[in-house]
Design a protein around this motif. Sequence first.
Motif, mmCIF file in Angstrom:
data_model
loop_
_atom_site.group_PDB
_atom_site.id
_atom_site.type_symbol
_atom_site.label_atom_id
_atom_site.label_comp_id
_atom_site.label_asym_id
_atom_site.label_seq_id
_atom_site.Cartn_x
_atom_site.Cartn_y
_atom_site.Cartn_z
ATOM 1 N N ILE A 12 0.869 -1.181 0.000
ATOM 2 C CA ILE A 12 0.000 0.000 0.000
ATOM 3 C C ILE A 12 0.903 1.227 0.000
ATOM 4 C CG2 ILE A 12 -1.720 1.289 1.300
ATOM 5 C CD1 ILE A 12 -2.625 -1.437 2.461
ATOM 6 N N ARG A 13 0.760 2.082 -0.963
ATOM 7 C CA ARG A 13 1.672 3.220 -1.137
ATOM 8 C C ARG A 13 1.249 4.473 -0.394
ATOM 9 N NH1 ARG A 13 5.679 0.509 -1.825
ATOM 10 N NH2 ARG A 13 5.792 -0.739 -3.686
ATOM 11 N N ASN A 14 0.042 4.512 0.097
ATOM 12 C CA ASN A 14 -0.453 5.688 0.791
ATOM 13 C C ASN A 14 0.347 5.900 2.077
ATOM 14 O OD1 ASN A 14 -1.953 7.505 2.408
ATOM 15 N ND2 ASN A 14 -3.826 6.963 1.319
ATOM 16 N N LYS A 15 1.079 6.999 2.143
ATOM 17 C CA LYS A 15 1.946 7.281 3.292
ATOM 18 C C LYS A 15 1.171 7.740 4.529
ATOM 19 C CE LYS A 15 5.653 6.120 1.251
ATOM 20 N NZ LYS A 15 6.265 4.843 1.588
ATOM 21 N N LEU A 16 -0.129 7.977 4.385
ATOM 22 C CA LEU A 16 -0.943 8.339 5.532
ATOM 23 C C LEU A 16 -1.406 7.103 6.304
ATOM 24 C CD1 LEU A 16 -3.157 11.128 3.940
ATOM 25 C CD2 LEU A 16 -1.134 11.400 5.387
ATOM 26 N N ILE A 17 -1.200 5.941 5.720
ATOM 27 C CA ILE A 17 -1.615 4.690 6.349
ATOM 28 C C ILE A 17 -0.423 4.074 7.062
ATOM 29 C CG2 ILE A 17 -2.447 2.346 5.912
ATOM 30 C CD1 ILE A 17 -3.999 3.458 3.509
ATOM 31 N N CYS A 18 -0.628 3.704 8.325
ATOM 32 C CA CYS A 18 0.430 3.015 9.070
ATOM 33 C C CYS A 18 -0.143 1.722 9.646
ATOM 34 C CB CYS A 18 1.031 3.901 10.149
ATOM 35 S SG CYS A 18 -0.143 4.529 11.334
ATOM 36 N N PHE A 19 0.730 0.889 10.125
ATOM 37 C CA PHE A 19 0.341 -0.448 10.548
ATOM 38 C C PHE A 19 0.829 -0.711 11.972
ATOM 39 C CE2 PHE A 19 1.697 -0.264 6.102
ATOM 40 C CZ PHE A 19 0.453 -0.335 5.500
ATOM 41 N N TYR A 20 -0.089 -1.084 12.844
ATOM 42 C CA TYR A 20 0.237 -1.411 14.227
ATOM 43 C C TYR A 20 0.079 -2.915 14.404
ATOM 44 C CZ TYR A 20 -0.307 3.578 15.171
ATOM 45 O OH TYR A 20 -0.175 4.942 15.164
ATOM 46 N N VAL A 21 1.114 -3.567 14.849
ATOM 47 C CA VAL A 21 1.039 -5.001 15.126
ATOM 48 C C VAL A 21 0.866 -5.154 16.631
ATOM 49 C CG1 VAL A 21 2.181 -7.235 14.939
ATOM 50 C CG2 VAL A 21 2.550 -5.500 13.157
ATOM 51 N N LEU A 22 -0.239 -5.762 17.037
ATOM 52 C CA LEU A 22 -0.539 -5.966 18.452
ATOM 53 C C LEU A 22 -0.134 -7.387 18.828
ATOM 54 C CD1 LEU A 22 -4.103 -4.386 18.488
ATOM 55 C CD2 LEU A 22 -1.931 -3.275 19.022
ATOM 56 N N ASP A 23 0.976 -7.521 19.489
ATOM 57 C CA ASP A 23 1.485 -8.830 19.891
ATOM 58 C C ASP A 23 1.001 -9.115 21.307
ATOM 59 O OD1 ASP A 23 2.854 -11.109 20.546
ATOM 60 O OD2 ASP A 23 4.838 -10.333 20.025
ATOM 61 N N ASN A 24 0.036 -10.014 21.394
ATOM 62 C CA ASN A 24 -0.582 -10.342 22.671
ATOM 63 C C ASN A 24 0.211 -11.447 23.371
ATOM 64 O OD1 ASN A 24 -2.408 -10.098 24.712
ATOM 65 N ND2 ASN A 24 -4.080 -11.121 23.651
ATOM 66 N N HIS A 25 1.506 -11.187 23.532
ATOM 67 C CA HIS A 25 2.448 -12.103 24.180
ATOM 68 C C HIS A 25 2.511 -13.456 23.468
ATOM 69 C CE1 HIS A 25 5.185 -12.925 27.440
ATOM 70 N NE2 HIS A 25 4.643 -14.115 27.571
ATOM 71 N N SER A 26 2.700 -13.384 22.152
ATOM 72 C CA SER A 26 2.809 -14.626 21.375
ATOM 73 C C SER A 26 4.134 -15.318 21.689
ATOM 74 C CB SER A 26 2.714 -14.322 19.883
ATOM 75 O OG SER A 26 3.768 -13.467 19.497
ATOM 76 N N PHE A 47 3.242 -3.228 19.380
ATOM 77 C CA PHE A 47 3.035 -3.252 20.825
ATOM 78 C C PHE A 47 3.113 -4.708 21.253
ATOM 79 C CE2 PHE A 47 0.208 0.161 19.222
ATOM 80 C CZ PHE A 47 0.790 1.252 19.850
ATOM 81 N N ARG A 48 3.860 -4.996 22.292
ATOM 82 C CA ARG A 48 3.920 -6.352 22.824
ATOM 83 C C ARG A 48 3.560 -6.306 24.307
ATOM 84 N NH1 ARG A 48 5.533 -11.547 22.454
ATOM 85 N NH2 ARG A 48 6.639 -12.468 24.209
ATOM 86 N N HIS A 49 2.576 -7.100 24.684
ATOM 87 C CA HIS A 49 2.164 -7.183 26.079
ATOM 88 C C HIS A 49 3.065 -8.150 26.835
ATOM 89 C CE1 HIS A 49 -1.354 -4.808 25.239
ATOM 90 N NE2 HIS A 49 -1.637 -5.599 24.219
ATOM 91 N N LYS A 50 3.242 -7.894 28.120
ATOM 92 C CA LYS A 50 4.087 -8.757 28.956
ATOM 93 C C LYS A 50 3.428 -10.100 29.225
ATOM 94 C CE LYS A 50 6.586 -5.045 31.140
ATOM 95 N NZ LYS A 50 6.938 -4.345 32.365
ATOM 96 N N ASN A 51 2.097 -10.144 29.113
ATOM 97 C CA ASN A 51 1.369 -11.403 29.203
ATOM 98 C C ASN A 51 0.124 -11.292 28.327
ATOM 99 O OD1 ASN A 51 -0.575 -9.994 30.819
ATOM 100 N ND2 ASN A 51 0.765 -10.290 32.562
ATOM 101 N N ASN A 52 -0.505 -12.411 28.048
ATOM 102 C CA ASN A 52 -1.687 -12.418 27.200
ATOM 103 C C ASN A 52 -2.842 -11.792 27.967
ATOM 104 O OD1 ASN A 52 -4.120 -13.203 25.870
ATOM 105 N ND2 ASN A 52 -2.956 -14.764 24.775
ATOM 106 N N ILE A 53 -3.360 -10.683 27.446
ATOM 107 C CA ILE A 53 -4.425 -9.963 28.143
ATOM 108 C C ILE A 53 -5.801 -10.286 27.572
ATOM 109 C CG2 ILE A 53 -2.883 -8.093 28.835
ATOM 110 C CD1 ILE A 53 -4.133 -6.383 26.593
ATOM 111 N N ASN A 58 -6.807 -6.525 24.142
ATOM 112 C CA ASN A 58 -5.730 -6.273 23.182
ATOM 113 C C ASN A 58 -6.199 -5.296 22.100
ATOM 114 O OD1 ASN A 58 -3.105 -6.663 22.054
ATOM 115 N ND2 ASN A 58 -3.938 -8.181 20.660
ATOM 116 N N PHE A 59 -7.409 -5.512 21.572
ATOM 117 C CA PHE A 59 -7.947 -4.601 20.556
ATOM 118 C C PHE A 59 -8.192 -3.217 21.141
ATOM 119 C CE2 PHE A 59 -9.618 -8.569 18.367
ATOM 120 C CZ PHE A 59 -8.622 -8.555 17.421
ATOM 121 N N ARG A 60 -8.734 -3.160 22.368
ATOM 122 C CA ARG A 60 -8.954 -1.857 23.012
ATOM 123 C C ARG A 60 -7.634 -1.117 23.183
ATOM 124 N NH1 ARG A 60 -12.918 -4.398 25.867
ATOM 125 N NH2 ARG A 60 -11.568 -4.936 27.613
#
Length: 101
Positions: A12-26, A47-53, A58-60
Amino acid sequence: DLQIILKKLIKIRNKLICFYVLDNHSNDETQKIIKKYKLIDSRIYSFRHKNNIGAAPNFRYGLYNAKTDFVVFVSDDDTFECDYFSKCLKIFEKYPDVHGS
């Protein structure tokens, strides 16, 4: 597969779009994959959580910590066309009163 979805997202070339990876302590290769793709595309944040929440907290967390006007959650097994998000942004530009409740 996280790697497949990130390959698709960075096309995706649109520079206004960014991507957040939510790592729920995988306990898989998530952190390694994120590091690799952050070097390729600076629009990737994680974002990586210290434990699975749990899924809902995680979405919130992602929603409340996003620094963008629009948020879309994409799981690593979702599929979409590369221009999908740009088309969505065009709709919001054309109809600024459209919003979720």
